[in-house]
Design a protein around this motif. Structure first.
Motif, short mmCIF file in Angstrom:
data_model
loop_
_atom_site.label_atom_id
_atom_site.label_comp_id
_atom_site.label_asym_id
_atom_site.label_seq_id
_atom_site.Cartn_x
_atom_site.Cartn_y
_atom_site.Cartn_z
N ALA A 15 1.00 -1.33 -0.07
CA ALA A 15 -0.07 0.13 -0.03
C ALA A 15 0.92 1.24 0.02
CB ALA A 15 -0.88 0.03 1.25
N LEU A 16 1.81 1.20 0.78
CA LEU A 16 2.93 2.51 0.73
C LEU A 16 3.47 2.49 -0.71
CD1 LEU A 16 4.78 2.21 4.13
CD2 LEU A 16 3.02 3.80 3.40
N ALA A 17 4.09 1.68 -1.37
CA ALA A 17 4.49 1.72 -2.58
C ALA A 17 3.32 2.10 -3.64
CB ALA A 17 4.86 0.19 -3.08
N PHE A 18 2.25 1.59 -3.59
CA PHE A 18 1.30 2.30 -4.51
C PHE A 18 0.91 3.77 -4.12
CE2 PHE A 18 0.03 -2.49 -5.72
CZ PHE A 18 0.60 -2.22 -7.17
N GLY A 19 0.84 4.07 -2.88
CA GLY A 19 0.82 5.21 -2.48
C GLY A 19 1.69 6.09 -3.00
N VAL A 54 -6.71 -2.06 -2.82
CA VAL A 54 -6.94 -3.56 -3.13
C VAL A 54 -5.90 -4.41 -2.54
CG1 VAL A 54 -6.77 -5.27 -5.12
CG2 VAL A 54 -8.25 -3.33 -5.25
N ALA A 55 -4.73 -4.04 -2.41
CA ALA A 55 -3.60 -4.65 -1.85
C ALA A 55 -3.87 -4.73 -0.38
CB ALA A 55 -2.51 -3.80 -1.75
N PHE A 59 -4.30 -8.51 1.04
CA PHE A 59 -3.32 -9.08 2.01
C PHE A 59 -3.77 -9.08 3.79
CE2 PHE A 59 -0.42 -8.09 -1.55
CZ PHE A 59 -0.22 -9.12 -1.84
N ASP A 60 -4.96 -8.65 3.80
CA ASP A 60 -5.44 -8.38 5.12
C ASP A 60 -6.14 -9.75 5.54
OD1 ASP A 60 -5.75 -7.13 7.47
OD2 ASP A 60 -8.03 -6.46 7.05
#
Length: 61
Positions: A15-19, A54-55, A59-60
């Motif tokens: 999520a941080l990478a896509f952010g 979505v990630a 992954f949750d």
């Protein structure tokens, strides 16, 4: 009796990478040289933001 559970922080990392990618897209949207570059920046920001959500959901589990 100790039980161990191993949890992954992959959802946070992805999520941080896509952010970060969404932030780059927003930057192109703000400082793009032409309307086409700004439009592609908006598209990149929206797709990366969607993939970040979505990630986190995927992954949750």
């Amino acid at each position: 009796m100790a039980t161990e559970t191993v949890e992954s922080d992959m959802s946070v990392g992805v999520a941080l990478a896509f952010g970060a990618l969404a932030t780059v897209g927003a930057g192109f949207m703000l400082v793009g040289a032409s309307q086409t570059v700004m439009a592609w920046g908006f598209a990149l920001a929206m797709v990366a933001a969607m993939l970040a959500v979505v990630a986190v959901q995927a992954f949750d589990a």
